[in-house]
Design a protein around this motif. Structure first.
Motif, PDB file in Angstrom:
ATOM      1  N   TYR A 154      12.985  15.321 -16.783  1.00  7.73           N
ATOM      2  CA  TYR A 154      12.375  16.284 -17.046  1.00  7.73           C
ATOM      3  C   TYR A 154      11.295  16.340 -15.907  1.00  7.73           C
ATOM      4  CZ  TYR A 154       9.264  20.213 -18.690  1.00  7.73           C
ATOM      5  OH  TYR A 154       8.475  21.138 -18.761  1.00  7.73           O
ATOM      6  N   ASP A 155      10.891  17.545 -15.159  1.00  2.00           N
ATOM      7  CA  ASP A 155       9.967  17.554 -14.165  1.00  2.00           C
ATOM      8  C   ASP A 155       9.820  16.602 -13.195  1.00  2.00           C
ATOM      9  OD1 ASP A 155       7.695  18.767 -13.010  1.00  2.00           O
ATOM     10  OD2 ASP A 155       6.217  18.126 -14.495  1.00  2.00           O
ATOM     11  N   LYS A 156      11.104  15.748 -12.732  1.00  3.86           N
ATOM     12  CA  LYS A 156      11.161  14.706 -12.091  1.00  3.86           C
ATOM     13  C   LYS A 156      12.518  15.053 -10.911  1.00  3.86           C
ATOM     14  CE  LYS A 156       8.301  11.682 -13.510  1.00  3.86           C
ATOM     15  NZ  LYS A 156       7.585  12.562 -14.274  1.00  3.86           N
ATOM     16  N   TYR A 200       7.683  27.471 -10.747  1.00  2.00           N
ATOM     17  CA  TYR A 200       7.508  26.118 -10.201  1.00  2.00           C
ATOM     18  C   TYR A 200       8.731  25.388 -10.073  1.00  2.00           C
ATOM     19  CZ  TYR A 200       5.973  21.168 -10.850  1.00  2.00           C
ATOM     20  OH  TYR A 200       5.790  19.867 -10.690  1.00  2.00           O
TER      21      TYR A 200
ATOM     22  N   GLY B 333       1.637  20.575  -8.971  1.00  2.00           N
ATOM     23  CA  GLY B 333       2.056  19.286  -9.740  1.00  2.00           C
ATOM     24  C   GLY B 333       1.188  18.122  -9.096  1.00  2.00           C
ATOM     25  N   GLY B 336       0.305  15.928 -11.604  1.00  2.00           N
ATOM     26  CA  GLY B 336       1.190  15.524 -12.770  1.00  2.00           C
ATOM     27  C   GLY B 336       1.972  16.643 -13.262  1.00  2.00           C
ATOM     28  N   PRO B 337       2.148  17.002 -14.230  1.00  2.00           N
ATOM     29  CA  PRO B 337       2.617  18.175 -14.874  1.00  2.00           C
ATOM     30  C   PRO B 337       1.973  19.413 -14.411  1.00  2.00           C
ATOM     31  CG  PRO B 337       2.411  16.752 -16.782  1.00  2.00           C
ATOM     32  CD  PRO B 337       1.844  16.118 -15.646  1.00  2.00           C
ATOM     33  N   GLN B 338       2.463  20.439 -13.933  1.00  2.00           N
ATOM     34  CA  GLN B 338       1.986  21.697 -13.259  1.00  2.00           C
ATOM     35  C   GLN B 338       0.783  22.090 -13.965  1.00  2.00           C
ATOM     36  OE1 GLN B 338       5.698  24.143 -14.261  1.00  2.00           O
ATOM     37  NE2 GLN B 338       4.201  25.752 -14.295  1.00  2.00           N
ATOM     38  N   GLU B 359       1.418  21.703 -19.697  1.00  2.00           N
ATOM     39  CA  GLU B 359       1.647  22.455 -18.444  1.00  2.00           C
ATOM     40  C   GLU B 359       1.150  23.975 -18.456  1.00  2.00           C
ATOM     41  OE1 GLU B 359       5.743  21.978 -19.422  1.00  2.00           O
ATOM     42  OE2 GLU B 359       6.038  20.835 -17.384  1.00  2.00           O
TER      43      GLU B 359
END
Lengths: 257, 457
Positions: A154-156, A200, B333, B336-338, B359
């Protein structure tokens, strides 16, 4: 020969004389068979042998006619062989089953003989073998069978250990596909699960596609044949809100343009 | 259990914090208005229901007025000013008997100002057909004024086409005139642009609708995925991201003619999330020209492109302060997380606005240039977005939605009092509007899935 003729004549005289002498009722003598006497004198030619060797051929192969005739003045073989000597051989290549007739003419008559040459026609060849499997498959089919999706956290966008193994396998498939489709450019699609924001995720999908492409080009896959394209979360292949479904969507997928 | 408790605490804290700390919605107590139904004559008769509903909803949605309960209305409301009369002098009350309520059955102002209606204002009138047109004759009276001639605030004729759209238009205008008396900017005539998949076959297109959800119309038809709409401040240009050419690309349309306006996209794998500068002369967007998606600015034709942000992180959704034109909020980001960040127009002075929790995304400026609305998962699992408002100077936030589905892409109405956003609380993703305090929620779309609303002039 002469002796036999004399004997016959003597016997005939004796029988005639005897009958006349004894005055016995006349006995009808068996009819004389003149033929043996004629044959003895003017017998027809004798065909001693007339063979084809071999007698069975495949179409296009040849056979040899072999003959031996006695007492003939003229010997002909039909089917285009023509007049021949009393003894001889002739190579023939018949197109189909052919019966060769030999006619031997002599002062005493005519003798016939025939020999058949069987021509076997080979069965038709099997239909042309299907061409090797690769060219019939489309680029899209090859990609779906020979190249696997690469999955992410996730998110990577970093290549995970299992993704590394997948990509190593994909290298071979991609190389072969690019070889077989010399004009193809393959899409390296980056996808995300539904949780991050759509905007995003456009950037994240691009990172995933770029990571996979960099891995492949470092392994020698030509980079100008790979086009990265981010679909963010616009084209999920799974739409449930579960981790297993999210994982299926966090991927890089290879597709034809 | 702990999560539930935490959520509950957050909800309670947020409710306590709620109201209009950040966005001033009303001053003091709300005025109460009674708005009895208009009756229609002739061709206007079948349109009266639409007219009445539209007026009622506009007044209610405004948040400026309280609606008097319709069930308490007198049975014979006035239709024109001449229907009203002064009440008869009250009969002398008998001893021990309660005072007889003055009752003209609706024809006296005290029927509306007194119990049980207890209104401050009375909106009334009628609709008719005249020369093939829909005509509404609207009145507004202040029923607290005893003198009839002094009680009238305004009366006005509203002309429109004799159809549903005409009835809605006349109703919006009447409601706007009423609300103008209480300082509200009207939203009538404004449009909401949004993304919809109602075209089917996996495509998404940009659509537009009136501010109340009426009159939906398709803007793009690329048989592809078109998304992230942005509208210039003057309402003449639409920019969006589309897959029409393969990779994500930015297209611009002129809205009046719906014609394509060439924009030179950088040669990058992704150009997306466009936004106009307030003067409409430049476009900000995110591009992967140098690797990571970064913030760029270019002229409206794509020329004179400059990179604004500089990080090894994904950065999208640049939004320029509409008041000052001097700062940009965007999503990054980089930590880290948005999260949501702010920088100057030259890319300097980058600061993070959100706390780093959860986020955050989808920032949208309030017309005052001091507040933003945005989506945040703070306090929830990833993907559970809620709508928040932030005072950019103080970083103070207010939460407006509480975990009912995914709530995303809030943008402000031109009046600065309403927000429009998308939510999948009902299953599919739909567009909702609400007041800046989270009240007066209204669903605006029903067909297909709908996302990313932008409220334009």
């Amino acid at each position: 020969m002469k002796l036999r003729t004399l004997t016959v004549l003597s016997l005939s005289i004796l029988i005639f004389a005897g009958a006349g002498c004894k005055k016995k009722p006349p006995v009808t003598p068996p009819a004389p068979t003149p033929q043996p006497a004629l044959q003895e004198r003017q017998g027809p030619p004798t065909v001693i042998s007339f063979t084809a060797e071999p007698s069975t051929v495949l179409r296009g192969e040849s056979s040899t006619l072999r003959w031996n005739v006695m007492g003939a003045t003229e010997i002909t073989i039909d089917n285009g062989v023509g007049t021949v000597e009393a003894t001889g051989t002739r190579r023939i290549t018949p197109a189909g089953n052919t019966t060769y007739g030999l006619v031997a003419k002599g002062p005493g008559g005519t003798a016939n003989a025939s020999v058949q040459v069987v021509v076997n026609t080979p069965p038709p060849p099997p239909p042309p073998a299907p061409p090797p499997a690769t060219p019939t498959k489309t680029l899209q089919e090859r990609l779906s069978t020979d190249v696997q999706d690469v999955y992410f956290d996730y998110d990577k966008s970093e290549i995970r250990e299992d993704a590394r193994a997948t990509l190593h396998r994909d290298i071979e498939g991609l190389r072969a596909i690019l070889r077989d489709f010399p004009n193809a450019v393959i899409n390296v699609e980056g996808h995300c699960d539904e949780r991050g924001s759509a905007e995003y995720n456009l950037g994240l999908g691009d990172r995933r596609a770029t990571s996979a492409k960099e891995f492949l080009t470092q392994a020698g896959v030509p980079g100008d044949r790979l086009r990265t394209i981010s679909y963010g979360k616009e084209k999920p292949q799974c739409t449930e809100s579960t981790e297993s479904c999210w994982q299926k969507n966090r991927r890089v997928h290879f597709s034809a343009q | 259990m702990r999560t539930t408790l935490t959520t509950l605490l957050l909800v309670c804290a947020a409710w306590a914090q709620q109201s209009d700390i950040l966005i001033k919605l009303e001053g003091g107590t709300k005025r109460v208005i009674a708005a009895p139904d208009f009756r229609g004559a002739g061709g206007a008769q079948p349109l009266a229901a639409t007219f009445n509903q539209t007026v009622f909803e506009d007044l209610q949605q405004s948040g400026l007025l309280s609606m008097a309960a319709k069930s308490f209305y007198p049975l014979d409301p006035p239709q024109q000013a001449s229907d009203l009369r002064a009440p008869a002098p009250p009969a002398p009350a008998r001893r021990n008997a309660p005072p007889a309520p003055a009752n003209c059955n609706g024809r006296c102002l005290i029927d509306w100002s007194g119990p049980p209606v207890n209104a401050n204002y009375l909106a009334f009138g009628y609709a008719a057909e005249q020369n093939g047109q829909f005509v509404a004759f609207g009145h507004l009276f202040n029923v607290n004024v005893a003198d009839l001639s002094g009680a009238q605030v305004f009366r006005k004729l509203y002309l429109a086409s004799l159809d549903e759209a005409g009835a809605r238009k006349a109703a919006h205008e009447f409601a706007a005139d009423i609300l103008a008396q209480f300082g509200a900017k009207t939203l009538a005539g404004t449009s909401i642009y949004f993304v919809s998949d109602r075209g089917g076959r996996g495509t998404k297109d940009i659509w537009a609708m009136d501010f109340d959800g009426g009159n939906p119309r398709r803007i793009t038809s690329y048989n592809s995925i078109s998304t992230t709409p942005a509208v210039s401040a003057d309402g003449t240009k639409l920019a969006f991201t589309t897959y029409a050419k393969g990779e994500p690309r930015i297209f611009i349309h002129l809205l009046e003619t719906n014609r394509y306006l060439p924009f030179l996209n950088p040669r990058a794998s992704m150009n997306a999330t466009p936004e106009f500068t307030p003067d409409g002369k430049s476009l900000l967007f995110s591009s992967t020209l140098t690797g990571y998606a970064q913030i760029y600015i270019a002229d409206i034709d794509g020329g004179n492109m400059r990179r604004l942000s500089s990080s090894r992180a994904i950065e999208v959704e640049p939004k320029v302060n509409p008041k000052t034109g001097a700062e940009i909020v965007f999503v990054s980001g980089r930590s880290g997380p948005q999260q949501i960040y702010k920088m100057n127009m030259d890319g300097a002075d980058v600061v993070r606005l959100t706390t780093g929790e959860g986020e955050a995304g989808n920032p949208g400026w309030h017309p005052d240039g001091q507040h933003i609305a945005f989506a945040w998962t703070r306090g929830y699992a990833p993907g559970n977005w809620n709508i928040f408002i932030m005072d950019v100077a103080s970083r103070e936030t207010v939460q407006l939605t509480y975990g009912q589905g995914r709530n995303e892409n809030p943008t402000w109405a031109p009046d600065g009092r309403h927000l429009v956003f998308s939510s999948n609380r009902s299953g599919r993703s739909q567009i909702y509007s609400m007041l800046a305090n989270g009240q007066e929620l209204r669903q605006l779309t029903t067909a297909g899935n709908n996302w990313m609303p932008v409220w334009s002039k």
